[in-house]
Each structure stands twice: as C-alpha cells, then as structure tokens.
Design a protein around this motif. Structure first.
Motif, short mmCIF file in Angstrom:
data_model
loop_
_atom_site.label_atom_id
_atom_site.label_comp_id
_atom_site.label_asym_id
_atom_site.label_seq_id
_atom_site.Cartn_x
_atom_site.Cartn_y
_atom_site.Cartn_z
N VAL A 186 0.87 -1.18 0.00
CA VAL A 186 0.00 0.00 0.00
C VAL A 186 0.89 1.22 0.00
CG1 VAL A 186 -1.90 1.18 1.16
CG2 VAL A 186 -1.66 -1.30 1.39
N VAL A 187 0.60 2.18 -0.86
CA VAL A 187 1.41 3.40 -0.90
C VAL A 187 0.53 4.64 -0.73
CG1 VAL A 187 3.23 2.38 -2.34
CG2 VAL A 187 1.32 3.60 -3.43
N ALA A 188 1.14 5.66 -0.15
CA ALA A 188 0.53 6.99 -0.09
C ALA A 188 1.35 7.88 -1.00
CB ALA A 188 0.54 7.52 1.33
N THR A 189 0.69 8.57 -1.91
CA THR A 189 1.39 9.46 -2.82
C THR A 189 0.85 10.88 -2.70
OG1 THR A 189 -0.14 8.87 -4.62
CG2 THR A 189 1.94 7.65 -4.50
N ASP A 190 1.76 11.82 -2.85
CA ASP A 190 1.41 13.23 -2.94
C ASP A 190 1.68 13.60 -4.39
OD1 ASP A 190 1.03 15.92 -2.82
OD2 ASP A 190 2.34 16.27 -1.11
#
Length: 196
Positions: free
Chosen positions: A59-63
């Motif tokens: 799972v990744v969080a991207t800005d």
C-alpha cells in the motif's frame, strides 16, 4: 497537497516503486526507535523478495506522483522460516496469521489519517485471504538508550485503538546495524496481534 492511498497490485508497478520505497525505509528507520543504518542495495533486495511473495500487499501513499508513505503485509506462512520460529515455539499456527511489515510515512504527512488507511487496507487484504489474525513487530529499546529523544513519538495508543496488543513473551531477535555502529547487532522485537 493531494494525498492518495492505494494498493499496488501490478507486478511491474510494484517493482518500479522499489527505489522510492528503499529510500523511504532508510529515511524513516534511521530515526528513533530503529536507528537503522541501511543501504539502498539491501533495501531493494529485501523489498523485491517481500513483494514477490504470493499474497503480499503493498500500500502506498502518494502526494501527486511522489511516494510519501508505504505499508506492507504478507501471509506469515510466506515469511522466512527464522521469522516464523518464535511463533511456532510459542505454540501458534502460522497459517491463519497475516504479518504486517513496515508502515512508514514522512513526518510532514503524519496525523492526517494515512496510518489508519494503511491498517484498513492491510486488514481488508488479510480478511480477504482468510486470515484469522494480524500481527506486527515493534523494536524494544531501553528507556535509558543514549539516542532516545526527549519526547519520542509513542505509537502504542494508536496500535491499541486499532485493537492490537503485545503478546507477553512473544518476541523475535533481528539483526541490523545501528547508526554510529561498525557492525550489526541483535535487537529485540515485540510481537503485537489482534483477531480479525
């Protein structure tokens, strides 16, 4: 700031993310309480092995398109034998356990609910895989450690609010090189678990 949290399922997309994930792990784990002096080569090898395991979750969080956080999980039965041994010695069957690896997030993105989204996604994947329990490990450091910050960030309330608790007597020993050390040393890791 446009934050997006999602699971990477495409193998090519996962492998393309490895350099950014390696850098993120090194940056975050260099701080308290891990104090990990890692290398990009080791991280890339570790991550490639972890995410290639059938059933593994990334799972990744991207800005925008920049990865600012990530979390991993995998069936415990797919972890290295040495890592399963403490659970087996404790009398647990590893087959129904899902292991949550790292959950790393740059400091400027903390406190926005992203950590909860990481746990939500991994718990959903664990349930979908038929797991009955979820577990993770947290490093144990002495309170008088010379590199302990004056006010360290305590994740215990967050973990407990998610339903996790430390399992008394269930620990593992993992080796890595601490910041400022010339060689690897063993570190005690406390298992936390919850029923799903």
């Amino acid at each position: 700031m446009t934050i997006r949290v999602r699971s990477l399922t495409d193998p090519q997309e996962r492998h393309a993310a490895i350099p950014a994930l390696s850098d993120l792990r090194i940056r975050i784990f260099r701080g308290w309480p891990y104090l990990y002096d890692g290398t990009a080569d080791y991280e890339a090898e570790y991550l490639a092995e972890f995410i290639s395991e059938p059933g593994a979750v990334l799972v990744v969080a991207t800005d925008d398109d920049v990865i600012v956080g990530a979390a991993t999980a995998s069936p415990m039965a797919g972890q290295k034998t040495d890592f399963q041994l403490p659970l087996r010695a404790f009398g647990l069957d590893v087959a129904p356990i899902f292991y949550f690896g790292e959950s790393v997030l740059l400091p400027e993105y903390q406190g926005q609910g992203i950590g909860h989204q990481f746990f939500d996604a991994r718990e959903a994947a664990a349930r979908a895989a038929g797991a009955a329990q979820a577990s993770f490990c947290a490093v144990v450091r002495p309170h008088d450690h010379p590199m302990r910050p004056e006010t360290p960030r305590d994740l215990t309330p967050f973990w407990r609010a998610r339903g996790y608790a430390p399992v008394t007597g269930l620990t593992a020993m993992l080796k890595w090189q601490d910041v400022g050390d010339a060689a690897e040393s063993a570190h005690q890791m406390q298992f936390w678990m919850r029923d799903l």
